[in-house]
Structure formats: structure tokens, C-alpha cells
Scaffold this motif. Structure first.
Motif, PDB file in Angstrom:
ATOM      1  N   LEU A 168       4.031  -2.349  20.309  1.00 19.13           N
ATOM      2  CA  LEU A 168       3.577  -3.696  19.923  1.00 19.13           C
ATOM      3  C   LEU A 168       2.070  -3.870  20.116  1.00 19.13           C
ATOM      4  O   LEU A 168       1.447  -4.684  19.423  1.00 19.13           O
ATOM      5  CB  LEU A 168       4.308  -4.758  20.755  1.00 19.13           C
ATOM      6  CG  LEU A 168       5.802  -4.930  20.463  1.00 19.13           C
ATOM      7  CD1 LEU A 168       6.420  -5.894  21.471  1.00 19.13           C
ATOM      8  CD2 LEU A 168       6.017  -5.435  19.040  1.00 19.13           C
ATOM      9  N   ALA A 169       1.496  -3.106  21.039  1.00 23.59           N
ATOM     10  CA  ALA A 169       0.065  -3.240  21.322  1.00 23.59           C
ATOM     11  C   ALA A 169      -0.793  -2.898  20.107  1.00 23.59           C
ATOM     12  O   ALA A 169      -1.945  -3.322  20.011  1.00 23.59           O
ATOM     13  CB  ALA A 169      -0.328  -2.347  22.510  1.00 23.59           C
ATOM     14  N   MET A 170      -0.239  -2.156  19.177  1.00 30.14           N
ATOM     15  CA  MET A 170      -0.980  -1.823  17.949  1.00 30.14           C
ATOM     16  C   MET A 170      -0.850  -2.919  16.898  1.00 30.14           C
ATOM     17  O   MET A 170      -1.329  -2.788  15.789  1.00 30.14           O
ATOM     18  CB  MET A 170      -0.492  -0.486  17.385  1.00 30.14           C
ATOM     19  CG  MET A 170      -0.709   0.694  18.326  1.00 30.14           C
ATOM     20  SD  MET A 170      -2.448   0.965  18.719  1.00 30.14           S
ATOM     21  CE  MET A 170      -2.954   1.792  17.220  1.00 30.14           C
ATOM     22  N   ARG A 171      -0.186  -4.003  17.257  1.00 34.15           N
ATOM     23  CA  ARG A 171       0.034  -5.124  16.332  1.00 34.15           C
ATOM     24  C   ARG A 171       0.619  -4.639  15.007  1.00 34.15           C
ATOM     25  O   ARG A 171       0.041  -4.884  13.923  1.00 34.15           O
ATOM     26  CB  ARG A 171      -1.286  -5.871  16.072  1.00 34.15           C
ATOM     27  CG  ARG A 171      -1.913  -6.470  17.319  1.00 34.15           C
ATOM     28  CD  ARG A 171      -1.295  -7.810  17.627  1.00 34.15           C
ATOM     29  NE  ARG A 171      -1.916  -8.516  18.727  1.00 34.15           N
ATOM     30  CZ  ARG A 171      -1.222  -9.041  19.753  1.00 34.15           C
ATOM     31  NH1 ARG A 171       0.079  -8.890  19.830  1.00 34.15           N
ATOM     32  NH2 ARG A 171      -1.843  -9.710  20.691  1.00 34.15           N
ATOM     33  N   PRO A 172       1.746  -3.932  15.070  1.00 37.75           N
ATOM     34  CA  PRO A 172       2.325  -3.375  13.839  1.00 37.75           C
ATOM     35  C   PRO A 172       2.899  -4.465  12.934  1.00 37.75           C
ATOM     36  O   PRO A 172       3.253  -5.546  13.400  1.00 37.75           O
ATOM     37  CB  PRO A 172       3.457  -2.488  14.373  1.00 37.75           C
ATOM     38  CG  PRO A 172       3.867  -3.145  15.651  1.00 37.75           C
ATOM     39  CD  PRO A 172       2.585  -3.683  16.250  1.00 37.75           C
ATOM     40  N   ARG A 228      -4.449   4.455   9.914  1.00 44.77           N
ATOM     41  CA  ARG A 228      -4.364   2.991   9.827  1.00 44.77           C
ATOM     42  C   ARG A 228      -2.936   2.562   9.518  1.00 44.77           C
ATOM     43  O   ARG A 228      -2.405   1.639  10.097  1.00 44.77           O
ATOM     44  CB  ARG A 228      -5.308   2.476   8.741  1.00 44.77           C
ATOM     45  CG  ARG A 228      -6.516   1.729   9.306  1.00 44.77           C
ATOM     46  CD  ARG A 228      -7.252   0.913   8.268  1.00 44.77           C
ATOM     47  NE  ARG A 228      -7.432   1.561   6.988  1.00 44.77           N
ATOM     48  CZ  ARG A 228      -8.411   2.406   6.684  1.00 44.77           C
ATOM     49  NH1 ARG A 228      -9.318   2.716   7.585  1.00 44.77           N
ATOM     50  NH2 ARG A 228      -8.508   2.927   5.480  1.00 44.77           N
ATOM     51  N   LEU A 229      -2.349   3.286   8.580  1.00 45.98           N
ATOM     52  CA  LEU A 229      -0.977   2.941   8.209  1.00 45.98           C
ATOM     53  C   LEU A 229      -0.028   3.144   9.390  1.00 45.98           C
ATOM     54  O   LEU A 229       0.841   2.331   9.656  1.00 45.98           O
ATOM     55  CB  LEU A 229      -0.511   3.799   7.044  1.00 45.98           C
ATOM     56  CG  LEU A 229       0.978   3.586   6.839  1.00 45.98           C
ATOM     57  CD1 LEU A 229       1.243   2.976   5.499  1.00 45.98           C
ATOM     58  CD2 LEU A 229       1.774   4.809   7.075  1.00 45.98           C
ATOM     59  N   GLN A 259       0.838  -1.199   0.000  1.00 47.92           N
ATOM     60  CA  GLN A 259       0.000   0.000   0.000  1.00 47.92           C
ATOM     61  C   GLN A 259       0.872   1.248   0.000  1.00 47.92           C
ATOM     62  O   GLN A 259       1.723   1.391   0.871  1.00 47.92           O
ATOM     63  CB  GLN A 259      -0.870   0.062   1.269  1.00 47.92           C
ATOM     64  CG  GLN A 259      -1.750  -1.138   1.502  1.00 47.92           C
ATOM     65  CD  GLN A 259      -2.852  -1.218   0.454  1.00 47.92           C
ATOM     66  OE1 GLN A 259      -3.479  -0.209   0.142  1.00 47.92           O
ATOM     67  NE2 GLN A 259      -3.047  -2.399  -0.087  1.00 47.92           N
ATOM     68  N   PRO A 260       0.638   2.177  -0.956  1.00 49.14           N
ATOM     69  CA  PRO A 260       1.385   3.434  -0.900  1.00 49.14           C
ATOM     70  C   PRO A 260       1.024   4.217   0.369  1.00 49.14           C
ATOM     71  O   PRO A 260      -0.104   4.079   0.865  1.00 49.14           O
ATOM     72  CB  PRO A 260       0.948   4.195  -2.143  1.00 49.14           C
ATOM     73  CG  PRO A 260      -0.101   3.377  -2.802  1.00 49.14           C
ATOM     74  CD  PRO A 260      -0.303   2.099  -2.051  1.00 49.14           C
ATOM     75  N   LEU A 261       1.943   5.011   0.857  1.00 48.77           N
ATOM     76  CA  LEU A 261       1.671   5.802   2.058  1.00 48.77           C
ATOM     77  C   LEU A 261       0.581   6.811   1.772  1.00 48.77           C
ATOM     78  O   LEU A 261       0.731   7.653   0.902  1.00 48.77           O
ATOM     79  CB  LEU A 261       2.929   6.588   2.452  1.00 48.77           C
ATOM     80  CG  LEU A 261       4.019   5.855   3.203  1.00 48.77           C
ATOM     81  CD1 LEU A 261       5.034   6.856   3.746  1.00 48.77           C
ATOM     82  CD2 LEU A 261       3.447   5.045   4.332  1.00 48.77           C
ATOM     83  N   ALA A 310      -7.485   3.962  19.103  1.00 56.70           N
ATOM     84  CA  ALA A 310      -7.281   3.882  17.654  1.00 56.70           C
ATOM     85  C   ALA A 310      -7.903   2.631  17.041  1.00 56.70           C
ATOM     86  O   ALA A 310      -8.227   2.612  15.867  1.00 56.70           O
ATOM     87  CB  ALA A 310      -5.791   3.946  17.327  1.00 56.70           C
ATOM     88  N   LYS A 311      -8.062   1.591  17.869  1.00 55.69           N
ATOM     89  CA  LYS A 311      -8.580   0.347  17.303  1.00 55.69           C
ATOM     90  C   LYS A 311      -9.938  -0.039  17.853  1.00 55.69           C
ATOM     91  O   LYS A 311     -10.502  -1.063  17.451  1.00 55.69           O
ATOM     92  CB  LYS A 311      -7.584  -0.785  17.555  1.00 55.69           C
ATOM     93  CG  LYS A 311      -6.255  -0.572  16.840  1.00 55.69           C
ATOM     94  CD  LYS A 311      -5.569  -1.878  16.572  1.00 55.69           C
ATOM     95  CE  LYS A 311      -4.766  -1.798  15.288  1.00 55.69           C
ATOM     96  NZ  LYS A 311      -3.947  -2.997  15.102  1.00 55.69           N
TER      97      LYS A 311
END
Ligand SMILES: Nc1ncnc2c1ncn2[C@@H]1O[C@H](COP(=O)(O)OP(=O)(O)OP(=O)(O)O)[C@@H](O)[C@H]1O
Ligand SMILES: [Mg+2]
Length: 261
Positions: A170-174, A93-94, A82-84, A124-125
Motif C-alpha cells: 500500500l505504501a506505493m499507493r497502488p 512505474r506500472l 495504459q498497455p503494459l 522507487a518514488k
């Protein structure tokens, strides 16, 4: 492209998968300063790339451009194909896909350690509080600070705060984690506790881009070292090759300086 190899300590590196972060022909100026010059860099899923180079060479700017904290002038950056996006929900989201850990820990000073980690997933989620708390406690446990969950950041050591910052990211599951000199503000005795957490993450197959001059970490955990100077990628190689037999004069000169102190 699978270039997994045995680590120096004999453990196998996680297999490296398809391209995840792709920068192509990226250019950026700060006024007259050409801070990123024609950067091409592909980081594969599960790959750990260490970026090294002199002060002012553009390492932080490169990291910041990857989650669009800095816009670029030209070229493309894609994350998982996905482009930025320029702005709005798509950008948010990105950003969630790209975890970032800075030299200064950047924790919310008036929130507890636990709240620092639950905030992103809740806000955010849209994660429920109970689930966010469970996830946060798992992650705090993973980085070795679960027993500090109810404290405020200032009550923790620098090394502990940085590990909380890692748990929070890490909590954002990156999909990818960016680290910009995560240990350079720490006292020597705290550096290893943070590097150990990062080494574990690397072993678990996290895709990581790490700006650091910690050669032990690079040798232990990185698949590739990228050397920047003057806004350019001058050289890339496997860590052992880079540190023992750098090709460019600029890398030789840089290494001779960092190795002598
Ligand atoms: N917001 C800004 N406005 C103008 N110039 C900037 C800005 N941010 C960085 N620069 C300049 O861009 C160049 C690259 O900076 P950058 O922070 O990316 O380097 P770096 O490789 O991370 O250095 P260090 O090792 O000191 O952290 C430097 O000359 C810096 O002064
Ligand atoms: Mg920097």
C-alpha cells in the motif's frame, strides 16, 4: 458500470467505476502447456474480484502476468488505459501501480518492519525519509502492527508479517492490489486477522484481485467470483450465486471438493 450491491452483512459495497485492469485475448504457454487460454477479464475501479479454481489452473500465472512478472504470448493487458510496458522506467512505474501480496510474505529479512515499508517509497518514488516514515507508520497502524515497527520480520507471527506485506504494498499507493493466496501459509488463528485487513481495504474502495479459497471473504467482500480451470475462465458470477448455484460441471465438481474438507 455501477453494480454496487448490499453486502451480506448489510454494509454497502463501494460503487464500482470504470474499467481499470483489462485483459483481452490473453494467451500464454509454458512450453507445451497452454497455461492462459484466451483470457478476457475486466476489473473496474473499486471492484473486488476473487479468482478461484483448482491447483494448476493458472491463477498465479494470471496474477503474475498483470504486473508483468510473467510475459504473455499474445493479447493485451492495460492498467488504467495504459498497455503494459515491456521494460525500463515505464514498467517500474506500472509495477508501482500494481501492489502484490504473495502467499510467502517476501519481506526483507534483514530490515526492520518499518524499513520494509519505507524502502519502496524512498527508492522507487524518491520520497523523503521523514515523509516515508510517516506514511509507513500510518499504514502499519491501519493494518494493526504499528507497535512492531522496529522489529525484524522473523520476530513477528505469520499473520503479522502478512499484514506488513500488505502495508508495504500500500505504501506505493497502488491503483490495484493483487493477492495470491495471502492466507494459505498461515495458521488458522491468523487467517482472519489478514482477511479482516483485506475486507477493510475492500470497503475503502480499493480495487482488488484476490486468489483465495476463503469463501467467507468472497461472500463478504467480493463483487464477483471468477472460476478458472485448465487455463480458462470457465464461469463468473456474484459470490452468492457462484457458491450456491454454480452453472458449469467443472465448478460444481470443484466446489464439492473444497466444501467437503
Ligand atoms: N515458470 C513455469 N514454468 C513452467 N510451468 C509453469 C511455471 N509456472 C507455472 N507453471 C505451470 O503452469 C500451470 C499453472 O500454474 P499456476 O501456478 O498459475 O497455477 P495456480 O492455479 O496458481 O495453482 P495453485 O492453486 O497450485 O497455486 C501449472 O501446471 C504449473 O505447473
Ligand atoms: Mg497459485
Amino acid at each position: 458500470m455501477a453494480h454496487d450491491r448490499a453486502r451480506a452483512d448489510g454494509t454497502a459495497a463501494a460503487a464500482v467505476g470504470e474499467p481499470l485492469v483489462v485483459l483481452a485475448d490473453v494467451d500464454k504457454h509454458f512450453g507445451a502447456l497452454h497455461v492462459l487460454q484466451d483470457i478476457d477479464l475486466t476489473v473496474h475501479r473499486g471492484e473486488v474480484v476473487v479468482i478461484i479454481g483448482p491447483s494448476g489452473s493458472g491463477k498465479s500465472t494470471l496474477c503474475r502476468s498483470i504486473n508483468r512478472l510473467e510475459p504473455i504470448d499474445s493479447g493485451t493487458i492495460t492498467i488504467d488505459g495504459q498497455p503494459l510496458p515491456a521494460e525500463g522506467k515505464a514498467l517500474a512505474r506500472l509495477r508501482a501501480d500494481v501492489g502484490m501480496v504473495f502467499q510467502s510474505f517476501n519481506l526483507f529479512a534483514h530490515k526492520t518492519v518499518l524499513e520494509n515499508v519505507t524502502l519502496g517509497p524512498i527508492k522507487a518514488k524518491g520520497m523523503g525519509r521523514a515523509e516515508a516514515k510517516k506514511l509507513a507508520m500510518e499504514l502499519l497502524d491501519r493494518v494493526g502492527v504499528a507497535n512492531q515497527a522496529q522489529k525484524l520480520p522473523a520476530q513477528l507471527s505469520g499473520g503479522q508479517q502478512q499484514r506488513v506485506a500488505i502495508a508495504r504494498a500500500l505504501a506505493m499507493r497502488p491503483k490495484v492490489m493483487l493477492f495470491d493466496e495471502p492466507t494459505s501459509a498461515l495458521d488458522p488463528e491468523m487467517i482472519n486477522e489478514v482477511l479482516d485487513v483485506m475486507t477493510d481495504l475492500a470497503r475503502d474502495g480499493m480495487t482488488m484481485i484476490v486468489v483465495t479459497h476463503e469463501m467467507g471473504f468472497a461472500r463478504r467482500a467480493a463483487h464477483r467470483v471468477v472460476f478458472m480451470d485448465g487455463g480458462q475462465i470457465v464461469e463468473e458470477a456474484e459470490p452468492e450465486t457462484f457458491f450456491t448455484a454454480p452453472r458449469s460441471e467443472r465448478a460444481k465438481d470443484f466446489l464439492s471438493k473444497i466444501l467437503t474438507h
